[in-house]
Write an enzyme that holds these catalytic residues in place. Structure first.
Site, short mmCIF file in Angstrom:
data_model
loop_
_atom_site.label_atom_id
_atom_site.label_comp_id
_atom_site.label_asym_id
_atom_site.label_seq_id
_atom_site.Cartn_x
_atom_site.Cartn_y
_atom_site.Cartn_z
N ASN A 263 -6.13 5.19 9.65
CA ASN A 263 -5.89 5.50 8.24
C ASN A 263 -6.94 6.54 7.86
O ASN A 263 -8.11 6.38 8.17
CB ASN A 263 -6.07 4.21 7.42
CG ASN A 263 -5.86 4.42 5.93
OD1 ASN A 263 -5.41 5.48 5.51
ND2 ASN A 263 -6.19 3.41 5.14
N GLY A 264 -6.52 7.63 7.20
CA GLY A 264 -7.45 8.69 6.83
C GLY A 264 -6.95 10.03 7.34
O GLY A 264 -5.78 10.15 7.74
N ARG B 295 0.82 -1.21 0.00
CA ARG B 295 0.00 0.00 0.00
C ARG B 295 0.86 1.26 0.00
O ARG B 295 0.37 2.34 -0.30
CB ARG B 295 -0.92 0.00 1.23
CG ARG B 295 -1.91 -1.14 1.21
CD ARG B 295 -2.64 -1.25 2.51
NE ARG B 295 -3.57 -0.15 2.73
CZ ARG B 295 -4.81 -0.11 2.27
NH1 ARG B 295 -5.25 -1.09 1.53
NH2 ARG B 295 -5.59 0.92 2.53
N GLU C 129 1.10 4.72 -20.35
CA GLU C 129 1.28 3.74 -19.28
C GLU C 129 2.76 3.36 -19.16
O GLU C 129 3.29 3.21 -18.05
CB GLU C 129 0.39 2.52 -19.56
CG GLU C 129 0.50 1.36 -18.61
CD GLU C 129 0.13 1.67 -17.16
OE1 GLU C 129 -0.29 2.79 -16.85
OE2 GLU C 129 0.32 0.77 -16.32
#
Ligand code: G6P
Length: 583
Positions: free
Chosen positions: A99-100, A27, A458
């Site tokens: 988280n946040g 993550r 990409e």
């Protein structure tokens, strides 16, 4: 972004949590910590990589069968030990991870400071621990005190909390994902499923506004003061899917899985999505990062074969660019949790649009909130950068467009694309050599036209993300409108030249680069094009929707081998997070 895990049961919590945090490393993070409860709460946290911290401090010295862990991606306060989670109240009895972003943390800190609370970090999170402490002065029941504290927060959060004397984990979700894993005599909670796969496949996704009390033998979920039931999902991902399986990096494993995963993606059930999209006169796509480029592929196919105008808008720009009259919005997100894409989808929904989600994560916010969801079937993607999820998105989006256009023949041909990708994978040693030859350069331009343009975008994104080299992509025809001024013998131009209708014009652009002494790398199925450059790579013949699939894979490999050559970690690029849960 931040990764959370909680454990309560019979195993050594620090072991389960350390393993779980390893599975959440993808993550993106800059510091990590674990707190466990064994009579008192013990804590180890620091800035740096999980395994470095573990080598220095040994997480496994933490005793107890209840605990929480966190990988932090800094927002409020620098990267330091004191800002790493878990954070505690004034007396070191209540510990929590978050988280946040708590938007009213300054007001909360100011009012708590007046009441005598002393803060030891610069984070927004620490205020929550002190709030719980303050509420406990008025309310004996820990669950109620926790709930009262949560009700004072503004912003977004997943919070997981333990406290001395409490044989339970208390959790709350409002925004960033939180999933409960159900075991036998043990329970888990985490930001994402891969952290739990080694122990259980039975999970419950908390919804926004939910609070959970998790005990060894079970859990209760509350929405406000009401107890609620949430569906138990069975996950069909295996624990091995979240392992490297003999590959040196997740990225290489995930690149190599593409032939099989694209086959799965092309068998996705798109009927429900097609029912919503069929007969529409306009499509709007919202997405970020690689998913945005997958959206550009959909636009090309939808416009060319369906004649339906399609606008592709970055999630973060939708609020400024929307008309408010969108009837149908296709939201593309691997994680289903990207805050910018989610808020665009929510905004569209609030003004009456139907939302079709294209996602990889069952039970994700986007999956749950959309009117129809198509699963891309890529399986867990644990390198920060998108590889197989991008090509699976493209495959699913191509399938939807071809199904809407009743192009059975083209759809059938697309089924054969995996064999072409297998051929690309067989040329890996050549791509590795190419990477070695290019490793002294610092500036890269990627060019392509039509269906090859999203692959150029990409390819440049992959390169900059994991090598930290300067890379940008241009529609080949745009070179002469600016970037040509930068070309010289120190610059690499990677030209994508499939032998389709765009080929003659792309070749003119290739000549423009050669005339400026740029170091040209040509990827093509045409001998004529390959002969133009000192460095080249033969790519299997591809047509239409196959082009972005076949051309993206060698560019993923080029970025990967360049990162390895430059001694960068391709799985964990600096400053980047996989699931970006803040706007
Ligand atoms: C982050 C990731 C990218 C990804 C983007 C969108 O920036 O690092 O790899 O393309 O988010 O993610 P999503 O989950 O919405 O596809």
């Amino acid at each position: 972004m931040c990764g959370i895990i909680g454990y309560i049961g019979y195993r050594k919590a620090s072991e389960v949590i350390l393993e779980g945090l390893r599975k959440l490393e993808y993550r993106g993070y800059d510091s990590a910590g674990i707190a466990t409860l064994s009579g008192k709460i013990q804590l180890i946290k620091d800035a740096g990589r999980l395994d470095e911290i573990h080598r220095r401090r040994n997480f496994l010295q933490l005793e107890g069968t209840i605990g929480i862990g966190h990988t932090r991606w800094a927002t409020h306060g620098g990267v330091s030990q004191k800002n790493a989670h878990p954070h505690s109240d004034s007396h070191g009895k209540i510990f929590l991870v978050h988280n946040g972003v708590i938007e009213n943390f300054e007001e909360l800190r100011a009012s708590l400071s007046k009441k005598g609370h002393r803060f030891s970090s610069e984070t927004d999170t620490e205020a929550i621990a002190h709030l719980v402490e303050e509420e406990l002065k008025k309310e004996k029941d820990f669950g109620k005190a926790f709930s009262n504290a949560i009700s004072m927060l503004k912003g977004t959060w997943s919070v997981v909390c333990i406290s001395e004397g409490e044989e339970a984990i208390h959790a709350s979700r409002n925004g960033p994902p939180l999933v409960i894993g159900i075991g036998e005599g043990e329970m888990f909670c985490a930001s994402d499923v891969p952290a739990l796969l080694a122990y259980t496949k039975k999970v419950v996704f908390l919804e926004d506004g939910d609070r959970a009390v998790i005990k060894k033998g079970g859990f209760e979920i509350f929405s406000g003061s009401k107890r609620v039931r949430r569906k138990i999902h069975s996950i069909n991902w295996s624990a091995q899917m979240a392992e490297k399986g003999g590959y040196p990096h997740f990225m290489l494993k995930e690149i190599s899985e593409q032939p099989a995963k694209i086959r799965e993606a092309l068998s996705a059930d798109v009927d429900e999505a097609a029912a919503i999209l069929g007969g529409q006169e306009h499509f709007t796509v919202v997405a970020c990062g690689s998913s945005y480029y997958a959206g550009l592929v959909f636009k090309s196919i939808a416009q060319s074969i369906l004649g339906v105008p399609c606008e592709v808008i970055l999630g973060s720009e939708f609020q400024y660019a929307r008309t408010g009259k969108e009837k149908v919005v296709i939201a593309i997100s691997q994680s289903g949790e990207t805050a910018d894409t989610l808020s665009a989808a929510r905004l569209a929904k609030s003004s009456g649009a139907k939302v079709v989600a294209i996602t990889n994560v069952l039970g994700s916010s986007l999956y749950r909130e959309a009117d129809a969801s198509v699963m891309i079937g890529a399986g867990p993607e644990l390198s920060v950068v998108a590889t197989k999820s991008f090509t699976c998105q493209v495959a699913v989006l191509a399938k939807i467009a071809l199904a809407l256009g009743k192009r059975e023949k083209e759809l059938e041909r697309l089924q054969g694309v995996s064999e072409k990708i297998e051929k690309v994978l067989e040329s890996q040693s050549k791509i590795k050599k190419l990477a070695d030859r290019l490793s002294r350069f610092k500036d890269f331009f990627y060019i392509g036209r039509g269906m090859a343009f999203p692959s150029a975008l990409e390819g440049a994104l992959k390169l900059k993300e994991i090598t930290y080299l300067h890379a940008e992509a241009y529609a080949a025809g745009e070179l002469k409108h600016g970037p040509l001024s930068l070309l010289d013998k120190n610059v690499v131009v990677v030209a994508l030249a499939p032998a389709d209708s765009s080929f003659p014009k792309t070749m003119s652009n290739v000549q423009e680069c050669l005339a400026r002494n740029a170091n040209l790398v040509v990827l093509s199925d045409s001998k004529q094009a390959l002969g133009k450059a000192k460095l080249s790579l033969a790519v299997p013949k591809a047509e239409g929707a196959e082009i972005p699939l076949v051309y993206s894979v060698p560019l993923q490999l080029l970025a990967y081998y360049l990162a390895v050559k430059l001694k960068r970690d391709p799985d964990k690029p600096r400053n980047l997070a996989k699931s970006v849960t803040v706007e």
